[in-house]
Design a protein around this motif. Structure first.
Motif, PDB file in Angstrom:
ATOM      1  N   GLY A 150      37.581 -21.791 114.861  1.00 37.72           N
ATOM      2  CA  GLY A 150      36.281 -21.520 115.454  1.00 37.72           C
ATOM      3  C   GLY A 150      35.380 -22.735 115.562  1.00 37.72           C
ATOM      4  O   GLY A 150      34.306 -22.662 116.147  1.00 37.72           O
ATOM      5  N   PRO A 171      29.104  -5.823 128.407  1.00 41.28           N
ATOM      6  CA  PRO A 171      30.110  -6.309 127.466  1.00 41.28           C
ATOM      7  C   PRO A 171      31.004  -7.377 128.081  1.00 41.28           C
ATOM      8  O   PRO A 171      31.381  -7.282 129.248  1.00 41.28           O
ATOM      9  CB  PRO A 171      30.936  -5.058 127.148  1.00 41.28           C
ATOM     10  N   ALA A 172      31.340  -8.357 127.329  1.00 42.32           N
ATOM     11  CA  ALA A 172      32.280  -9.381 127.788  1.00 42.32           C
ATOM     12  C   ALA A 172      33.506  -9.342 126.886  1.00 42.32           C
ATOM     13  O   ALA A 172      33.634  -8.470 126.036  1.00 42.32           O
ATOM     14  CB  ALA A 172      31.618 -10.756 127.710  1.00 42.32           C
ATOM     15  N   PRO A 223      35.745 -14.268 118.758  1.00 41.73           N
ATOM     16  CA  PRO A 223      35.706 -15.478 117.922  1.00 41.73           C
ATOM     17  C   PRO A 223      37.068 -16.134 117.933  1.00 41.73           C
ATOM     18  O   PRO A 223      38.094 -15.459 117.846  1.00 41.73           O
ATOM     19  CB  PRO A 223      35.405 -14.947 116.515  1.00 41.73           C
ATOM     20  N   GLY A 224      37.078 -17.411 118.052  1.00 44.24           N
ATOM     21  CA  GLY A 224      38.350 -18.135 118.025  1.00 44.24           C
ATOM     22  C   GLY A 224      38.926 -18.286 119.412  1.00 44.24           C
ATOM     23  O   GLY A 224      39.688 -19.200 119.693  1.00 44.24           O
ATOM     24  N   ARG A 267      32.067 -13.870 113.060  1.00 43.11           N
ATOM     25  CA  ARG A 267      31.592 -15.239 112.897  1.00 43.11           C
ATOM     26  C   ARG A 267      30.069 -15.238 112.839  1.00 43.11           C
ATOM     27  O   ARG A 267      29.430 -14.633 113.703  1.00 43.11           O
ATOM     28  CB  ARG A 267      32.071 -16.061 114.103  1.00 43.11           C
ATOM     29  N   VAL A 318      20.141  -7.588 127.376  1.00 43.07           N
ATOM     30  CA  VAL A 318      21.450  -7.067 127.001  1.00 43.07           C
ATOM     31  C   VAL A 318      22.363  -7.183 128.200  1.00 43.07           C
ATOM     32  O   VAL A 318      22.109  -6.574 129.247  1.00 43.07           O
ATOM     33  CB  VAL A 318      21.359  -5.602 126.553  1.00 43.07           C
ATOM     34  N   ARG A 319      23.379  -7.959 128.066  1.00 41.01           N
ATOM     35  CA  ARG A 319      24.303  -8.114 129.185  1.00 41.01           C
ATOM     36  C   ARG A 319      25.473  -7.162 129.002  1.00 41.01           C
ATOM     37  O   ARG A 319      25.749  -6.676 127.914  1.00 41.01           O
ATOM     38  CB  ARG A 319      24.842  -9.540 129.215  1.00 41.01           C
ATOM     39  N   GLU A 371      35.086  -8.762 115.255  1.00 37.55           N
ATOM     40  CA  GLU A 371      34.968  -9.773 116.303  1.00 37.55           C
ATOM     41  C   GLU A 371      33.563  -9.938 116.856  1.00 37.55           C
ATOM     42  O   GLU A 371      33.374 -10.460 117.953  1.00 37.55           O
ATOM     43  CB  GLU A 371      35.955  -9.471 117.446  1.00 37.55           C
ATOM     44  N   VAL A 372      32.594  -9.543 116.071  1.00 36.50           N
ATOM     45  CA  VAL A 372      31.210  -9.813 116.457  1.00 36.50           C
ATOM     46  C   VAL A 372      30.898 -11.282 116.159  1.00 36.50           C
ATOM     47  O   VAL A 372      31.452 -11.867 115.235  1.00 36.50           O
ATOM     48  CB  VAL A 372      30.258  -8.887 115.664  1.00 36.50           C
ATOM     49  N   VAL A 373      30.009 -11.876 116.989  1.00 31.73           N
ATOM     50  CA  VAL A 373      29.501 -13.220 116.720  1.00 31.73           C
ATOM     51  C   VAL A 373      27.982 -13.143 116.617  1.00 31.73           C
ATOM     52  O   VAL A 373      27.339 -12.527 117.457  1.00 31.73           O
ATOM     53  CB  VAL A 373      29.870 -14.198 117.857  1.00 31.73           C
ATOM     54  N   LEU A 418      39.383 -25.140 122.403  1.00 27.36           N
ATOM     55  CA  LEU A 418      38.080 -25.791 122.424  1.00 27.36           C
ATOM     56  C   LEU A 418      38.272 -27.238 122.865  1.00 27.36           C
ATOM     57  O   LEU A 418      39.145 -27.943 122.363  1.00 27.36           O
ATOM     58  CB  LEU A 418      37.475 -25.766 121.019  1.00 27.36           C
ATOM     59  N   ARG A 429      31.940  -3.489 118.166  1.00 32.67           N
ATOM     60  CA  ARG A 429      33.047  -4.438 118.219  1.00 32.67           C
ATOM     61  C   ARG A 429      32.829  -5.461 119.323  1.00 32.67           C
ATOM     62  O   ARG A 429      32.551  -5.128 120.470  1.00 32.67           O
ATOM     63  CB  ARG A 429      34.327  -3.648 118.475  1.00 32.67           C
ATOM     64  N   THR A 442      24.299 -21.315 119.124  1.00 31.28           N
ATOM     65  CA  THR A 442      23.266 -22.155 118.508  1.00 31.28           C
ATOM     66  C   THR A 442      23.833 -22.977 117.364  1.00 31.28           C
ATOM     67  O   THR A 442      23.117 -23.727 116.737  1.00 31.28           O
ATOM     68  CB  THR A 442      22.112 -21.306 117.962  1.00 31.28           C
ATOM     69  N   ARG A 453      37.464 -10.831 111.664  1.00 27.27           N
ATOM     70  CA  ARG A 453      37.260 -11.881 112.658  1.00 27.27           C
ATOM     71  C   ARG A 453      35.806 -11.995 113.125  1.00 27.27           C
ATOM     72  O   ARG A 453      35.527 -12.220 114.298  1.00 27.27           O
ATOM     73  CB  ARG A 453      38.188 -11.659 113.863  1.00 27.27           C
ATOM     74  N   TYR A 478      24.679 -15.633 116.265  1.00 27.57           N
ATOM     75  CA  TYR A 478      24.277 -17.040 116.280  1.00 27.57           C
ATOM     76  C   TYR A 478      23.085 -17.302 115.352  1.00 27.57           C
ATOM     77  O   TYR A 478      22.441 -16.371 114.847  1.00 27.57           O
ATOM     78  CB  TYR A 478      24.027 -17.490 117.723  1.00 27.57           C
ATOM     79  N   VAL A 535      27.907  -9.877 120.866  1.00 32.75           N
ATOM     80  CA  VAL A 535      27.468 -11.252 120.621  1.00 32.75           C
ATOM     81  C   VAL A 535      25.953 -11.241 120.503  1.00 32.75           C
ATOM     82  O   VAL A 535      25.260 -10.827 121.430  1.00 32.75           O
ATOM     83  CB  VAL A 535      27.899 -12.183 121.767  1.00 32.75           C
ATOM     84  N   ALA A 589      29.439  -1.802 121.587  1.00 29.28           N
ATOM     85  CA  ALA A 589      30.548  -2.755 121.566  1.00 29.28           C
ATOM     86  C   ALA A 589      30.464  -3.654 122.778  1.00 29.28           C
ATOM     87  O   ALA A 589      30.111  -3.210 123.886  1.00 29.28           O
ATOM     88  CB  ALA A 589      31.882  -2.001 121.545  1.00 29.28           C
ATOM     89  N   GLY A 590      30.729  -4.918 122.596  1.00 30.07           N
ATOM     90  CA  GLY A 590      30.818  -5.846 123.703  1.00 30.07           C
ATOM     91  C   GLY A 590      29.506  -6.314 124.269  1.00 30.07           C
ATOM     92  O   GLY A 590      29.472  -7.194 125.132  1.00 30.07           O
ATOM     93  N   ALA A 591      28.389  -5.797 123.780  1.00 29.05           N
ATOM     94  CA  ALA A 591      27.088  -6.212 124.324  1.00 29.05           C
ATOM     95  C   ALA A 591      26.789  -7.664 123.967  1.00 29.05           C
ATOM     96  O   ALA A 591      27.222  -8.148 122.921  1.00 29.05           O
ATOM     97  CB  ALA A 591      25.992  -5.306 123.787  1.00 29.05           C
ATOM     98  N   HIS A 592      26.068  -8.331 124.859  1.00 26.60           N
ATOM     99  CA  HIS A 592      25.562  -9.673 124.583  1.00 26.60           C
ATOM    100  C   HIS A 592      24.050  -9.585 124.487  1.00 26.60           C
ATOM    101  O   HIS A 592      23.391  -9.331 125.470  1.00 26.60           O
ATOM    102  CB  HIS A 592      25.954 -10.649 125.695  1.00 26.60           C
TER     103      HIS A 592
END
Lengths: 320, 320, 320, 320, 320, 320
Positions: D136, F302-303, F307-308, D220, F299-300, D253-255, E240, D270, F317, D218, D257, D273, D286-289
């Motif tokens: 990562g 889902p993508a 991670p990774g 971060r 809120v965008r 698998e959430v991130v 990356l 899940r 950030t 997973r 920041y 971000v 799930a999957g929202a940014h």
């Protein structure tokens, strides 16, 4: 491939330990070390030195106005540490019997308590030893120098502490404390020896004083003096008889010069003077002066032997 | 103005070092210390003591059920540390020659490997020494006390390790290990001396045993015994001849009491007993008992000498 | 209820200290320790060893190309630490007088400065001692081995430093430094003794050399040799007379074998050889060889005594 | 006169302690410290790090072929030390009740045993964390660098050990272990938090994760992220209700920041971000940014402010 | 029966290590640790601090007149220790290739030599940082206080040393040195960041500065400022992309107040002032003052919430 | 050839030091370090912790019945050590003037005496802090856990000691003590800040409290809270004006949640509650609840970012 055959050696060492334990009839049972520890006792003695002589052997930043705080704190810590070691010795001694741990611990506590109450007397005796050294050595500049520098005084601090423990039924602790002094000074005093006040050992390396020796007041001995046993009687079964009086009695104000060897339960009468290298297995009366008969030398004509380029037939006693 | 003239002294010291190096024909080349280190070997021996006697000389928190883990880990660490020192000795010895470092390192490895495989035998010998002390001293309370307290046993642990290294071509490492014991006990055994099982040194201060001495089984010696050389033969060029047998042979079950001095390649026959302070430069038959002829004392009439206020003409051997 | 009666013991100890202080006429005034410290001097000596022999007794990671940086830094630190101890000794000595601290401190500085300037000479003398040991001992493998291993060399490093301090009016610092070596080697050399170059002590345990002894160049002595005083004269008031010459003069190239005892202000003439165990209170001419008269042994018929199962009447000199 | 009024202050401090003990209803009874010790636990964790990663976090002189010896020895020592601390915690917890020490000690043993058997699983989880960091972070050069350098990995070693202890009924030991990591890294993870495999915290300073947080696999997070509680419910009596789920659930698998704050029992679905500095008190699918709405800056005309000579009206958030 | 199932756990841990090594394709070959050591580097940095600022961060007993001796000795020791670590890093990096150790060691030497010659420049830069702190903080009493107390200065000492190593091809050593400062200060500066003279970080906890950041002269930042990356581009294979410029450029004399976050390869023009908590992903012109738009608070009517007895609906961000 | 060009670098470093000393107008005069030492103060604080909380932060082997002995001894030692540091600070401050050392030392003594008499009050305040933490944190299991584990309590022990020294004219000692806590906890409280009883900081990393802040009783703050200055007024000459009140006043029973920033000489009225992340530069009335206006998220959809294997345009950030 491994660098060393560690596993094989580990196994072989286990085998030898196994043999030993069988020989000694020791059960292989889980558990930790059950023996008093030399390091722990060394620390106890170090602390007690500060307790007895706070301004001279205590922490360097100590100030006289708060001596008692230090003495109290250090004493408490040392006594608890000593108590832990005393428990280990008594439990170890009782390891083959059905031991009542509570009873053993109570005995340990009683012994350490009794020990603690003797400390003021011990300090008084050590003061007399310091004065004896100061008065007996033309090279001594001050009583403080004596306390800081003289190996004989260090040996007596250890001995007077060890002797109390010996008397109170803790001979293993006592022995370890004696051996700490032996290692540091070359002076080997068995903790069982009874030694009166104002005792002075000068130089000290090689002095040996046995378990049942009795020494009076104001006695002075020099390096390499032995107060030893002459024979070890055995009982019918062929075992050494233990505890029999077998070392000399030295009365008040005796002086024993360097290298003298006194063996057996003989008595050196009050004020006797034993000369250097004398070998003695009999009692001497009070006030007697014993000196070695004039030793006969052979004097040969001068040779041209010189160190480093010595003649091939030089007589040597070195082991080199 | 500076407090001390440090720069001038630094220069002067450099000058003396320069002279020495020229005298010794040493090149001034960059580089670090190329000699084995006393501290490193002290740590190796300390660890090996724990490897040999894990529950008594190993870490205090060790438990019997995981002895082998400790022994394996500590052994591996000690052997690698010893290997590093062995390399230093062999490279140092070869410093004037065109040295092949790879070949030297292989020899170091072979020596340390051979050493490692002798450890179980060494442990067995040391067990016999411990038993000998326990059986020979009426004051010994238990075999564990003997292992913890007796300087003679400590000296033998060092000697039995050092002797292996000496045999394997690492005499400098061996010597350093011996001197560590000498400093701690006052017992000076040259690593070359060959000593059989069940050897017991009591008290020990002042004992000296020379390089080519050979000692049988079940031998007992007391403090200040010397097994030394009588003369140092020199070759035609006037240099000391090295390696010649020049120290006593002591057969099985001999006893040598305190202060006895035995010099030269003489033989003390099986079971002989040598009394205290005896001075001996000849062989004695098996079973003989040698004692000092009755030493003649002069006994003078009692005087009024007293320690601390001694009469002006007291005979003194003290150095004060 | 408390475990120990700490408060009572603290009070009793205070009582004994009080008695001592009254006896010694010491005021109870606030303040810290006013005595030189053994630990501080041990560190000074340790550093000075590195200053004198940087690549062999200095820090293990030192490299030859930066020796001078190390020597300068370590020297400066050691001298300042020594200066602090010197002030303590001089202030202590003046504690009963109206002391002018500034004047005392100036004297301390002058003494340490003079000491520092003698270091190159001391290094030169020590080089001669190392060579003497190497040349005099068939077992010595290299000069580096001698410096690393030989207790006699360690004792001489301490002595040559201590003797300078003694000469410069700092006898207490000198004595502490000597006793540090005594504890480590069993060799007890009074810092007042004057010893010429190329002096070699082999084995060393039990050697005692007194304050006013004078030893020439290229002299060699073995273990347990005493150069002592024969008597301690007292003045009219019964006090020991201090500083009188009372120990032997040993001229150049004399050899004294193990256990010999030389007492009083006698002279051993140039090149004399004194045999082992000789007891000597008279001067000997240059080149003389003195050996012990053949000692008479009694040899008894073989017995069946064996160590560990000894017959009940074995003659023993051990103290056990 | 004393320099400080130590006795008065000692008495006053005793008075304050007395008040505190009365307030806390503590009996003044003789006895030692009854609390787990931070230093002891720090050593346990240090040893366990070596047990888990012998070649990278174990002793520097370890060699791969004897890893198992080291692991076994160190593990045994660490578990016994941990057991002692576990007993202290459980006895402390039971201090007001009629405690059966034998029963408590059995519980301590059971807990530490269970802990010990989880170590292989913990090692596996930590391997996944190391890989997650390596994968990562574009700046990571190797997995070994990650293990040696990354504070997030250090925090997870502590957390995964502490979490087991927390689960096994030893929350105080767990908390101390967590705080050791907090002090070293600025990452504050409550030992109660449940965290799945392959968790990566980058930079880490200021991260806070609460007791009832649940984190999937997973995941971060970056520096200064808070997974906190929104409110502290109290019961009818006004006391804080303990143990209620009050921190976020973070699915696989959430991130998240840097600087984002997520409060309360919300769920981050899940793969969501969460952008930097986002303040969030609601669940996200799930999957929202989620990103911070564009923050409005005010941009003023250039001034002549310069660091060191700043204009008097500079806007500062520094505390100076 | 054993207390713990140590053998089983040892085996299980070996299994997990085995899995990891297979995953990482590591050969199981005998040998020691092949990684640079955090402790060794910590000591190198500690020594270099004394080299750079001898009278303030060197040994307490240093005196100005012998600074150079100390600096020379300490520098030599530190450089050789660093060289050993540099070799470890370069050999580790080359571990999968056919490595020529001699060539690698030559590169290590060249790098450390180049590093050593940069030290005077580094000292000059650090002097400018100290002055910047003194001039920029109204609470600073003296430049010495700044050097002794300010975590920002400590972080910069580490950074300026680490950055040289990073530039010279030793990124792992550099990273370890940076993380040592991160642990001590909470300031996380990647060793790749380029930072001009007279840089001042106040308070510092939570500051993060990324690998490719470029910072001009006389810049000032406060706690919790992030100079980070906005996105991590990946190559066609999904890996990356490393080394791309991805962090901000900060021109001379910029000030960034606490908590501000600047992301991506943006430029803050000369003399710009970024207010507290500002979130910025775009460049700003020289001299601009950016402040957070007035944040909208909701102010509710006073409640009776009190710490310790808070109303049940208190809004909390604590994680407890 | 030398490995490194040590001499050249030593000279260059001397050049830079020379420049600095000229810039700072420092005379190059012989002498040692004249600055207080961080390590010495760390030890003083460590000892004072034991003095204040003997059974919980004192030596592990302490027993309640001899607390006072320990407290008295440790207190005396700590005060004398502190006195030495106080002298250094006052002499340093007076270094440019004609200083009367006797007068300075008397001031140092008076300050440390006054400090010592405040210790009972400090202990009382710290007890209130411990209780506040216990009552304010649902995760706290006992008051002892709080004292052992909570970084906020550690920071307050340092602060309450440091604040007294600050008040008594020893700001440099105070600052060093504060920074020791800052390094250990990430909590940065200027020793000038005035803080009432029962203060609780939870988690704490990133908290900054400025020099002139005034905090009432029973206040609670969470991690990353700043009580800072808004602007630094300068005088006519452009120098920072020192000592002006520039930080917030926080009245009794205020709560400030994580990440809130309060700047300038504003007042938070009694019982006010400041929500997480609030940015505040104005006063708020008693009892007010300030919360951040609802932050707008985008809120965008889902993508498939993970991670990774993150998508190339992930918003990050992190600084990596």
């Amino acid at each position: 491939m491994t660098v060393f055959h560690v596993s094989e050696i580990v196994d072989a060492l286990q085998g030898v330990r196994q043999q030993w334990r069988e020989l000694q009839r020791r059960a292989l049972e889980p558990g930790g070390r059950d023996l008093p520890a030399r390091e722990a006792l060394a620390e106890v003695v170090e602390t007690l030195k500060g307790v007895l002589f706070p301004m001279r052997l205590g922490p360097p930043d100590l100030r006289q106005e708060s001596e008692n705080f230090y003495v109290g704190h250090a004493l408490d810590a040392a006594l608890h540490a000593l108590l832990a070691q005393a428990r280990l010795e008594l439990r170890y001694k009782a390891r083959h019997a059905e031991a009542d741990h509570r009873e053993i611990d109570a005995r340990a506590l009683a012994a350490v308590r009794a020990f603690s109450q003797r400390l003021p007397v011990i300090r008084g005796l050590l003061d007399s030893d310091v004065l004896a050294a100061f008065n007996g050595d033309p090279a001594a500049g001050s009583v403080d120098e004596v306390l800081l520098c003289y190996p004989g005084v260090l040996a007596m601090i250890h001995h007077r502490l060890a002797h109390e423990l010996y008397r109170l039924g803790l001979p293993l602790l006592a022995r370890i404390i004696s051996e700490l002094a032996h290692a540091a000074t070359g002076i080997d005093i068995h903790p069982g020896a009874q030694i009166g006040s104002a005792f002075f050992i000068d130089h000290g390396t090689g002095v040996v004083i046995g378990e049942t020796a009795i020494i009076g007041e104001r006695v002075r001995v020099y390096q390499a003096v032995t107060l030893g046993a002459k024979r070890f009687p055995r009982d019918a079964a062929g075992n050494l008889e233990k505890g029999l009086p077998r070392h000399p009695i030295v009365e008040d104000e005796v002086v024993i010069y360097a290298g003298a060897t006194i063996l057996g339960r003989v008595t050196l009468g009050r004020g006797a003077v034993i000369g250097g290298n004398v070998w003695l297995t009999e009692s001497v009366p009070a006030g007697a002066h014993i000196t070695q008969a004039i030793s006969r030398h052979e004097v040969r004509a001068p040779a041209h032997e010189r160190p480093g380029t010595a003649a091939p037939d030089a007589i040597a006693t070195g082991a080199a």
